[in-house]
Motif scaffolding. Structure first.
Motif, PDB file in Angstrom:
ATOM      1  N   SER A 715     -29.900 -35.814  21.084  1.00  0.00           N
ATOM      2  CA  SER A 715     -28.678 -35.100  21.458  1.00  0.00           C
ATOM      3  C   SER A 715     -28.708 -33.649  21.016  1.00  0.00           C
ATOM      4  O   SER A 715     -27.925 -32.834  21.514  1.00  0.00           O
ATOM      5  N   CYS A 716     -29.588 -33.321  20.064  1.00  0.00           N
ATOM      6  CA  CYS A 716     -29.642 -31.961  19.526  1.00  0.00           C
ATOM      7  C   CYS A 716     -31.051 -31.692  19.019  1.00  0.00           C
ATOM      8  O   CYS A 716     -31.701 -32.588  18.466  1.00  0.00           O
ATOM      9  N   ILE A 717     -31.528 -30.464  19.217  1.00  0.00           N
ATOM     10  CA  ILE A 717     -32.830 -30.049  18.717  1.00  0.00           C
ATOM     11  C   ILE A 717     -32.612 -28.881  17.768  1.00  0.00           C
ATOM     12  O   ILE A 717     -31.895 -27.936  18.087  1.00  0.00           O
ATOM     13  N   MET A 718     -33.245 -28.945  16.599  1.00  0.00           N
ATOM     14  CA  MET A 718     -33.009 -27.950  15.556  1.00  0.00           C
ATOM     15  C   MET A 718     -34.218 -27.045  15.354  1.00  0.00           C
ATOM     16  O   MET A 718     -35.355 -27.518  15.299  1.00  0.00           O
ATOM     17  N   LEU A 719     -33.949 -25.750  15.248  1.00  0.00           N
ATOM     18  CA  LEU A 719     -34.970 -24.759  14.926  1.00  0.00           C
ATOM     19  C   LEU A 719     -34.743 -24.236  13.516  1.00  0.00           C
ATOM     20  O   LEU A 719     -33.596 -24.032  13.103  1.00  0.00           O
ATOM     21  N   ASN A 720     -35.826 -23.992  12.798  1.00  0.00           N
ATOM     22  CA  ASN A 720     -35.722 -23.359  11.489  1.00  0.00           C
ATOM     23  C   ASN A 720     -35.749 -21.842  11.647  1.00  0.00           C
ATOM     24  O   ASN A 720     -36.129 -21.314  12.693  1.00  0.00           O
TER      25      ASN A 720
END
Length: 757
Positions: A715-720
């Motif tokens: 549902s969500c993709i995270m970037l650092n």
């Protein structure tokens, strides 16, 4: 209403009947006579009035070739010899340990019977004719259906504890776990042969999909017996009411999953199915445009890591997020991760406050590209996002900066006394005034207090002073074979210069958990697995580690880097004292809180208690799965979390998870987490090293692009955070908005040459 039977025994009896029908439907010449299910010969079965229903008897069947039954995990009902769990009519169970992993001994007779039925005719061709008009396949599906409903009734007291908003989702999770506990490989092949049902895609709506498959087969086989009477004879009125009202319908299950996702994460933007989350920190305060740029390129959630910074920094970051979100009319939620009981190296002693300016040179030592230096007023923050200077210098001198212009030569003496020059090449307006890009063609070392000079119109030099040069980050460089001493007391820390020659290095870790738990011979990892070692010796205050894996030229280990001990029996507290203090801040400022290093139900119980003390109702909860225990107990933790009304989600924290569970297992583990959460209608955040090369260097790898495409299931993709994070968000946004239809539309039609006809 018929009397309610023990579901385990009644379903077993029903399954044995289905097994007999399945064998009868097959050609008996393909089977050999044997005794089936000796373990089932004594089955206690009681009504709620405690009268025996069946006499003890042995059942003899024609059984096919047997093979070892494999359990994939998760849920089953166990028979109690004292009959303690069968009292009270329809009350299924009163013990808290109702979800139990099935051992290889196959201790659940109901499950073993279903497995045996599923293997019926495994060596036969599964065409419609020799399936007896799908009769054998129909009986297999009915047996699975009965088994799953029995598991729901057996776990009725657990489901009763769930909040009403999660009751249906929790029930579907039980159905999924019951299905996973069976060896359905042969059933999948049977269903595939007739093109009826794909058991890999029914996770969000298990019962509805199985019921649809059964109904289809019954319509094709008019001579089959309807299973409605069997179901009514086994299950209590509450389960029957749910089935009759269509609460487990595919459409309702899909709607529930979507509702849970929107409640936690908000509505997706820009025609995307997934959200984009970005980790930000101090750089968001230093830059006047970063947050705006992230929102403009598609970010919908900002993440703040409470392991870094303080409440003053967090408050300013959130204030800027809210302001920019309102100004740009782009909704954005805030997630704050509690630091949790993570083991880290302590901060090292600060190095000298000196900055190196180094131009790029070729193999012959000639300068091919000068160092790019950003000059701006003190406190102006970072340069515009499209610039990537090699160094940032803040200057105290208003008149100096005001009269500085393109083409000027700024002269100075560096920390070594060497005369150097900066040439102004570009000028940019910024929030605090004006900033410049200067070029340096010779290596220089600049420190706080360095005097910068340019000639004035009347030969009077204009002067500015470099300020706020940060200290050089200290580290130790570890190579294979080196010894590393981890000390509890930072006063024993030595300078790297005195130890590097002999290959013995020292870092500190103030956490007592590390020194109390490790043993000689256990592996230990640093910095998300970039460095590995083996513990050679331990004491109350020191641990000696022999380095077994590092880069060919050594690998840096610096301050606040992770420490993992995957084989240790270390036991952390669920929420640390720092977490509890930070939770008070999070509750009043953020939309979601991330709970780091959750391992079992006790962590969730403590969390719910702390949230209840603060009378919170709308705060979203993100369970970060980053340990082996967290993965193995995920289903139980979800059911426990569902006892409260808080919006719920799961983050796959692949950094620590890979180190704790093994790199080679990570792909299967993340797929399993996605499957479990899909069954529980819980949104998932895909995190750690997403587009990392693009974020840090500006160029992605091919593997990173396909990793993002695979992450679209979440549902969500995270970037650092990183130097090119805005560009990475733009790329990720483009990938997420792309669809297979658009790709297919761009493909040219196949043209067959006449010469080939």
């Amino acid at each position: 209403m018929p009397s309610v039977l023990n579901p385990n025994a009644f379903v077993l009896t029903s399954i044995l009947g289905l097994f007999a029908r399945a064998i009868h439907a097959a050609n008996s010449s393909d089977f050999t006579a044997s005794i089936f299910c000796e373990k089932f010969s004594h089955i206690p079965c009681r009504l709620d009035v405690k009268k025996p229903v069946f006499r003890e008897k042995s059942l003899q069947f024609l059984a096919g070739q047997t093979r070892d039954l494999k359990s994939k995990s998760v849920v089953f009902s166990s028979q109690n010899e004292n009959d303690e769990l069968e009292r009270g009519g329809s009350s299924a169970c009163t013990d808290d340990s109702m979800l139990t992993a099935l051992g290889n001994d196959g201790s659940n007779p109901g499950k073993a019977a279903v497995d045996s039925l599923l293997h019926c005719g495994a060596d036969r061709s599964q065409s419609a004719e020799n399936l007896g008009n799908q009769g054998c396949l129909l009986d297999k599906l009915k047996a699975v259906h009965l088994h799953i409903l029995a598991m729901e009734q057996w776990n009725a007291s657990r489901l009763k504890l769930c909040h009403r908003s999660y009751s249906i989702s929790a029930g579907n999770l039980i159905h999924f776990l019951a299905l996973k506990s069976l060896d359905v490989a042969q059933l999948k092949q049977d269903l595939s042969s007739v093109g009826l049902l794909n058991l890999e895609t029914i996770n969000p709506h298990v019962i509805a999909s199985l019921s649809a498959g059964i109904q289809t087969l019954e319509n094709l086989n008019p001579n089959s017996l309807n299973s409605k009477g069997t179901v009514e004879g086994v299950f209590n009125s509450k389960i029957l009411d749910k089935l009759s009202k269509g609460e487990f319908k595919i459409s309702k299950m899909t709607q529930r999953a979507s509702s849970n996702r929107v409640l936690l994460l908000g509505q997706p933007q820009d025609d995307r199915a997934s959200h984009i989350m970005v980790t930000i920190g101090q750089e968001a305060v230093e830059s006047g445009t970063l947050i705006n740029d992230l929102l403009e390129t598609g970010t919908t959630i900002m993440r703040i890591n409470c392991a870094h910074g303080n409440q003053n920094v967090w408050s300013e970051i959130i204030r800027r997020i809210r302001r920019s979100s309102h100004m740009l009319e782009k909704p954005c939620r805030v997630l704050m991760d509690l630091a949790g009981p993570k083991l880290r190296t302590d901060k090292m002693k600060p190095g000298p406050c000196v900055m190196r300016l180094s131009p790029k040179k070729n193999g012959a030592g000639n300068v091919v590209f000068p160092a790019q230096v950003w000059l701006s007023p003190q406190g102006a923050g970072a340069p515009p996002a499209h610039l990537s200077p090699d160094a940032l210098l803040f200057v105290d001198g208003e008149e100096f900066l005001t009269k500085l212009k393109i083409g000027d030569a700024v002269r100075f003496s560096d920390a070594r006394g060497k005369r150097r020059m900066l040439k102004i090449s570009k000028k940019f307006p910024i929030f605090a005034g004006v900033g410049f890009i200067a070029e340096c063609t010779r290596t220089a070392y600049v420190q706080s207090g360095t005097q910068l000079c340019i000639k004035g119109n009347k030969s009077k030099p204009l002067v500015g002073f470099v300020v706020d040069v940060p200290p050089v980050e200290q580290f130790v460089r570890l190579r294979v074979g080196d010894l590393l001493t981890i000390s509890r007391d930072s006063s024993n820390e030595q300078d790297e210069a005195t130890t590097s020659k002999v290959g013995v290095h020292r870092v500190t870790c103030s956490s007592g958990y590390l020194f109390d738990s490790v043993k000689p011979g256990e592996p230990i990892a640093f910095d998300d697995g970039k460095i590995w070692g083996v513990i050679k010796g331990t004491s109350i205050s020191e641990i000696i580690v022999s380095i077994t894996h590092a880069g060919p030229k050594g690998t840096k280990l610096g301050s606040e880097k992770s420490i993992n001990i995957p084989e240790s029996s270390i036991r952390f507290e669920g929420l640390t004292s720092k977490d509890l203090m930070d939770l008070d801040f999070v509750a009043t400022h953020a939309d979601m809180v991330g709970i780091s290093f959750v391992r079992d139900i006790r962590d969730i119980v403590v969390l719910n208690q702390e949230l209840a003390k603060r009378k919170l109702r709308n705060l979203g909860i993100i369970l970060k799965i980053e340990t082996k225990g967290g993965f193995e107990n995920l289903s139980l933790m979800l059911l426990e979390a569902m006892t409260s009304p808080y919006p719920l989600g799961v983050m796959i924290a692949r950094g620590d998870l890979a180190v704790e569970c093994g790199w080679e297992k990570l792909a299967d583990i993340q797929d399993e987490i996605l499957s479990i959460c899909s069954a529980a209608h819980v949104p998932v955040i895909w995190a750690t090293q997403v587009l990392e090369s693009l974020v840090k260097s500006g160029v992605p790898t091919r593997a990173e692009i396909t990793d993002v495409a695979n992450g679209r299931r979440a549902s969500c993709i995270m970037l650092n955070k990183g130097k090119h994070v805005v560009e990475a968000v733009s790329t990720l946004n483009t990938i997420l908005k792309g669809s297979s239809k658009k790709v297919n539309a761009e493909l040219k039609p196949l043209v067959i040459s006449r010469r080939l006809i």
